[in-house]
Write a protein that holds these residues in place. Structure first.
Motif, mmCIF file in Angstrom:
data_model
loop_
_atom_site.group_PDB
_atom_site.id
_atom_site.type_symbol
_atom_site.label_atom_id
_atom_site.label_comp_id
_atom_site.label_asym_id
_atom_site.label_seq_id
_atom_site.Cartn_x
_atom_site.Cartn_y
_atom_site.Cartn_z
ATOM 1 N N ASN A 514 26.020 72.374 8.581
ATOM 2 C CA ASN A 514 26.066 73.781 8.185
ATOM 3 C C ASN A 514 27.081 74.493 9.062
ATOM 4 O O ASN A 514 27.026 74.403 10.284
ATOM 5 C CB ASN A 514 24.681 74.415 8.344
ATOM 6 C CG ASN A 514 24.682 75.908 8.053
ATOM 7 O OD1 ASN A 514 24.087 76.681 8.780
ATOM 8 N ND2 ASN A 514 25.347 76.316 6.992
ATOM 9 N N TYR A 516 29.435 78.124 9.871
ATOM 10 C CA TYR A 516 29.929 79.489 9.673
ATOM 11 C C TYR A 516 31.311 79.560 10.312
ATOM 12 O O TYR A 516 32.300 79.602 9.635
ATOM 13 C CB TYR A 516 28.972 80.539 10.252
ATOM 14 C CG TYR A 516 29.494 81.928 9.948
ATOM 15 C CD1 TYR A 516 29.381 82.451 8.665
ATOM 16 C CD2 TYR A 516 30.137 82.687 10.918
ATOM 17 C CE1 TYR A 516 29.900 83.698 8.365
ATOM 18 C CE2 TYR A 516 30.658 83.932 10.620
ATOM 19 C CZ TYR A 516 30.538 84.435 9.348
ATOM 20 O OH TYR A 516 31.058 85.668 9.040
ATOM 21 N N THR A 523 26.407 79.710 15.468
ATOM 22 C CA THR A 523 25.247 79.141 14.782
ATOM 23 C C THR A 523 24.439 78.272 15.726
ATOM 24 O O THR A 523 23.290 77.947 15.429
ATOM 25 C CB THR A 523 25.678 78.295 13.565
ATOM 26 O OG1 THR A 523 26.602 77.288 13.988
ATOM 27 C CG2 THR A 523 26.321 79.159 12.496
ATOM 28 N N ASN A 532 16.449 79.791 6.579
ATOM 29 C CA ASN A 532 17.470 78.743 6.514
ATOM 30 C C ASN A 532 17.083 77.535 7.359
ATOM 31 O O ASN A 532 17.327 76.385 6.989
ATOM 32 C CB ASN A 532 18.827 79.282 6.970
ATOM 33 C CG ASN A 532 19.718 79.638 5.802
ATOM 34 O OD1 ASN A 532 19.241 79.807 4.687
ATOM 35 N ND2 ASN A 532 21.000 79.758 6.059
ATOM 36 N N HIS A 536 16.570 73.747 6.056
ATOM 37 C CA HIS A 536 17.184 72.573 6.690
ATOM 38 C C HIS A 536 16.118 71.532 7.032
ATOM 39 O O HIS A 536 16.339 70.320 6.880
ATOM 40 C CB HIS A 536 17.944 72.985 7.949
ATOM 41 C CG HIS A 536 19.217 73.716 7.668
ATOM 42 N ND1 HIS A 536 19.750 74.654 8.526
ATOM 43 C CD2 HIS A 536 20.079 73.660 6.610
ATOM 44 C CE1 HIS A 536 20.878 75.125 8.021
ATOM 45 N NE2 HIS A 536 21.094 74.538 6.860
ATOM 46 N N VAL A 546 20.508 67.049 9.557
ATOM 47 C CA VAL A 546 21.188 68.338 9.381
ATOM 48 C C VAL A 546 21.725 68.764 10.736
ATOM 49 O O VAL A 546 21.017 68.672 11.751
ATOM 50 C CB VAL A 546 20.233 69.411 8.822
ATOM 51 C CG1 VAL A 546 21.009 70.703 8.559
ATOM 52 C CG2 VAL A 546 19.557 68.930 7.542
ATOM 53 N N SER A 548 24.772 71.458 12.970
ATOM 54 C CA SER A 548 25.693 72.591 12.976
ATOM 55 C C SER A 548 26.524 72.523 14.244
ATOM 56 O O SER A 548 26.022 72.131 15.309
ATOM 57 C CB SER A 548 24.935 73.917 12.907
ATOM 58 O OG SER A 548 25.823 74.991 12.648
ATOM 59 N N TRP A 598 28.190 72.448 4.273
ATOM 60 C CA TRP A 598 27.915 73.623 3.446
ATOM 61 C C TRP A 598 28.067 74.885 4.278
ATOM 62 O O TRP A 598 27.858 74.894 5.487
ATOM 63 C CB TRP A 598 26.535 73.544 2.811
ATOM 64 C CG TRP A 598 25.385 74.161 3.558
ATOM 65 C CD1 TRP A 598 24.654 73.597 4.556
ATOM 66 C CD2 TRP A 598 24.822 75.459 3.329
ATOM 67 N NE1 TRP A 598 23.663 74.461 4.974
ATOM 68 C CE2 TRP A 598 23.741 75.612 4.236
ATOM 69 C CE3 TRP A 598 25.104 76.499 2.448
ATOM 70 C CZ2 TRP A 598 22.966 76.772 4.275
ATOM 71 C CZ3 TRP A 598 24.336 77.653 2.487
ATOM 72 C CH2 TRP A 598 23.275 77.780 3.391
ATOM 73 N N GLY A 599 28.464 75.972 3.601
ATOM 74 C CA GLY A 599 28.616 77.253 4.278
ATOM 75 C C GLY A 599 28.746 78.383 3.284
ATOM 76 O O GLY A 599 29.025 78.177 2.100
#
Length: 731
Positions: A514, A516, A523, A532, A536, A546, A548, A598-599
């Motif tokens: 994930n 940003y 994040t 969110n 996840h 998952v 980030s 994804w974002g």
């Protein structure tokens, strides 16, 4: 700013001996519906406002009939006293009481300004109807009896009048007589008095754009003339013939509103205009009276936002002078002064030495000292106790992942850690700085609120979030693990990874990252992640890893790390996300052929650009509401980091994810709302054009009339249901 789908800084939970002593809860079902379509995982944090003596705070609660009652709560004991009975708030001629949505006390706390019947203006519900409740006379008075929404009503310092905005003009009502007086008259579609245009609201967080003088004799206000801004037309598809919805939206390189600051005398109606200097292409980011009715301060940014000037101006003549300047070769933040010592001095945050630090200046602009210690970023200034001569703040003393509460003397000495628990703290001090409410959490641990003395000593719990904490505990989840990834370039990146229950290090798992990644964002923090995070964990429950990663350009690590991306948005950020994915692909527990990204918003931009430039490292990308060419985005945000397209054409060409669409390898899902006033649907339309032109196959979901948040009854459940289904099919 570009919308984020994660908390600005997540707030969360003081751990009280296990989940909660003596409390058990059945393991709830972790599903898209329970996360997004039910109240199964809602929080019970308290929304409170301190009273001026610091001995009590106020909260709203609903009675059995659904009316909103206002309570005074003793801070130390928690004893509640009913201040306003919601059932009594019945306007003259009405059959039902009004609901209190927001409230503000007069300076002497004898009157209460109530906001109700609200409606949304872009991001927030900032228009509605205002009433004044006299606590002694127990009488409800309308702020205005005329038609039309009211905005940003404020009681005068003596509590006798209320000023507000209606239809882009400013009015004042005398509460004793009910007489309403217009202070401006030229407001309309193009001229805005007392509130802001689209880009000021979105990027400078300016909505309420007028201020009372301390003696109530004057009102200072923004006047924005947006005539030069071309409207961008959204389409409303809810009628037989689609309606065009114009938004005065200045795209990068195009004209902004012309800004003026006026000061109107209430006794005469005369308006003085502040001298903002010879350069008219500027922003006025903040303004207020400077401790007296005769002088105001304002912060002025040049168009490049590389220079911030603090001005003092004569409210009677408009004459102004610069008393302090903050500048940078890249950009400066629109920080505001915090006046102390009766207006003789001010505190302000600056990156002038490489990190966000707090500095003390005299009123004439002469620097007294740096107050905070330097070497790491200050995150948030929480207030200055002038009697004790100390400053409270949060900062990266332990690194960028946590938010501890700290204190330092205004003389720059005596740095003290107030909070003892690792994780993220958000403190709200009472006006006397005797106590504060601490909202605290950790990664995977929901937030709790406690009342504490100024030295951090616990007084009592306010909200332990017991039901939510017990449900999360009952799920038996693996909390996020924090790791450091070292790229081939030698850059160390902070990251977290969530592993499935029953994780087997000898197995290979698919991985979803994930992202940003935008300027100054994070994040990767030790904080609760909200819905969110639970989604996840739902993916982890289904066998996914998952993760980030905070790339270069993100916050908490000083100006050099953050501003490396200047004039080249996407270059270093994307390289870091690709490098991190390659690092994960070398780990024994990751399936290198099943890595996805994804974002949303800036994260959508990052996910698409990383997918296109990743040379097949990503199997799938879920891209939501992306910027695909920075020429399509607004002036203030884009030019802060890129300057204008005319000044930096190669930077804009390089940064656009559109430019690399023909390199798509793997599966792509593109999602956008057609009513997005922030990142226009145009961005996805143009990306579709490029993908189709390159004969690339992809999936797309459109949400008609939905804004950038893609929210509404049932919408988020549908959206995350789509995400879940699509990932299972393509990753």
């Amino acid at each position: 700013m570009i919308f984020r789908t994660f908390p600005r800084f997540a707030v969360c939970v003081v751990l009280l001996a296990g989940p909660l002593a003596g409390q058990t809860a059945p393991a709830p079902s972790l599903a898209v519906h329970t996360i997004w379509g039910s109240h199964e995982f809602t929080s019970d944090l308290v929304d409170l406002s301190w009273m001026k003596d610091g001995k009590a705070y106020t909260t709203l609660d609903e009675d059995a009939s659904g009316n909103t009652d206002l309570y005074r709560v003793d801070a130390v004991t928690g004893a509640k006293q009913l201040l306003v009975r919601g059932a009594d708030l019945v306007p003259t001629g009405a059959g039902h009481p009004v609901a209190i949505e927001e409230y503000h006390f007069s300076a002497d706390e004898s009157k209460l300004l109530l906001f109700t019947n609200s409606a949304r203006v872009w991001r927030q519900n900032t228009k509605g109807t205002f009433f004044v409740w006299d606590l002694t006379a127990r009488r409800l008075l309308p702020v205005s009896t005329k038609a039309g929404y009211q905005q940003f009503a404020k009681l005068s310092p003596d509590g006798r009048r209320v000023a507000f905005v209606r239809d882009n003009n400013i009015y004042v009502t005398d509460l004793a007589t009910g007489a309403e007086t217009a202070l401006t008259s030229d407001g309309g579609e193009n001229v805005i008095n007392g509130t802001s245009d689209w880009v000021y609201e979105e990027e400078l967080d300016l909505r309420d754009a007028f201020r009372w003088s301390p003696d109530g004799s004057r009102i200072a206000f923004w006047r924005l003339d947006q005539t030069a801004i071309r409207p961008f037309y959204l389409q409303d598809f809810d009628s037989l013939y689609a309606q065009l919805v114009p938004v005065h939206y200045p795209k990068s390189g195009s004209p902004n509103s012309e800004v003026k600051i006026g000061v109107v005398e209430l006794s005469t109606g005369r308006t003085s205009w502040i001298d903002l200097g010879a350069d008219r292409d500027v922003y006025v980011a903040a303004m207020d009276f400077a401790g007296s009715p005769d002088e105001i301060w304002l912060t002025r940014l040049n168009r490049h936002q590389s220079r911030l000037d603090l001005l003092l101006a004569d409210a009677r003549t408009g004459a102004a002078r610069v008393i302090m300047t903050d500048s940078d070769s890249a950009w400066v933040d629109a920080n505001q002064p915090r006046w102390i010592a009766g207006g003789k001095q001010f505190l302000i945050t600056s990156e002038r030495e490489g990190y966000d630090q707090v500095y003390l200046f005299n009123r004439d602009g002469s620097l007294v000292r740096r107050v905070t210690p330097g070497g790491w970023d200050v995150f948030e200034v929480l207030g200055a106790d002038e009697q004790a001569k100390v400053l409270y703040f949060t900062g990266a003393i332990d690194g960028p992942l946590t938010r501890p509460l700290l204190r330092v003397g205004l003389d720059g000495k005596g740095l003290t850690r107030i909070s003892t628990e690792p994780g993220t703290h958000a403190a709200e001090f009472d006006p006397t700085f005797t106590r504060y409410v601490d909202t605290y959490s950790r990664a995977g641990v929901p937030p709790v609120q406690t009342l504490r003395r100024a030295n951090g000593a616990l007084v009592r719990a306010i909200a332990d979030n017991g039901k939510l904490a017990a449900k999360v505990t009952a799920l038996g989840l693996n909390r996020p693990e924090f790791i450091t990834i070292r790229t081939a370039e030698g850059v160390e990146l902070n990251a977290w990874v969530i592993k499935p229950k029953g994780f087997d290090p000898s197995r290979r798992y698919p991985l979803l990252t994930n992202v940003y990644g935008g300027p100054g964002s994070q994040t990767v923090t030790d904080s609760w992640g909200g819905p969110n995070y639970l989604w996840h964990q739902l993916l982890a429950q289904d066998g996914y890893l998952v993760a980030s990663v905070d790339n270069r350009g993100t916050g908490g690590r000083g100006a050099r790390f953050m501003k490396l991306t200047y004039l080249h948005l996407g270059r270093y950020e994307t390289a870091d996300q690709i490098a991190a994915a390659r690092w994960f692909s070398t780990q024994a527990y990751v399936d290198p052929d099943r890595i996805g990204i994804w974002g949303w918003s800036y994260g959508g931009y990052m996910a698409s650009r990383s997918m296109f430039l990743g040379a097949g490292v990503f199997k799938a990308a879920l891209v939501v509401a992306p910027v695909t060419d920075w020429r399509f985005y607004d002036t203030i945000y884009t030019e802060r980091y890129m300057r204008t397209p005319a000044e930096n054409p190669s930077g804009y060409d390089e940064s656009a994810s559109l430019a690399y669409a023909d390199s798509l390898k793997g599966s792509l899902l593109l999602v956008h709302g057609t009513g997005d006033d922030n990142v226009h649907f145009q961005n996805s339309v143009r990306l579709v054009e490029r993908l189709e032109g390159a004969n690339k196959q992809f999936d797309m979901r459109i949400y008609p009339n939905k804004t950038h948040a893609i929210a509404g009854p049932g919408t988020r459940e549908n959206l995350y249901g789509l995400f879940t289904m699509w990932l299972k099919a393509h990753l």
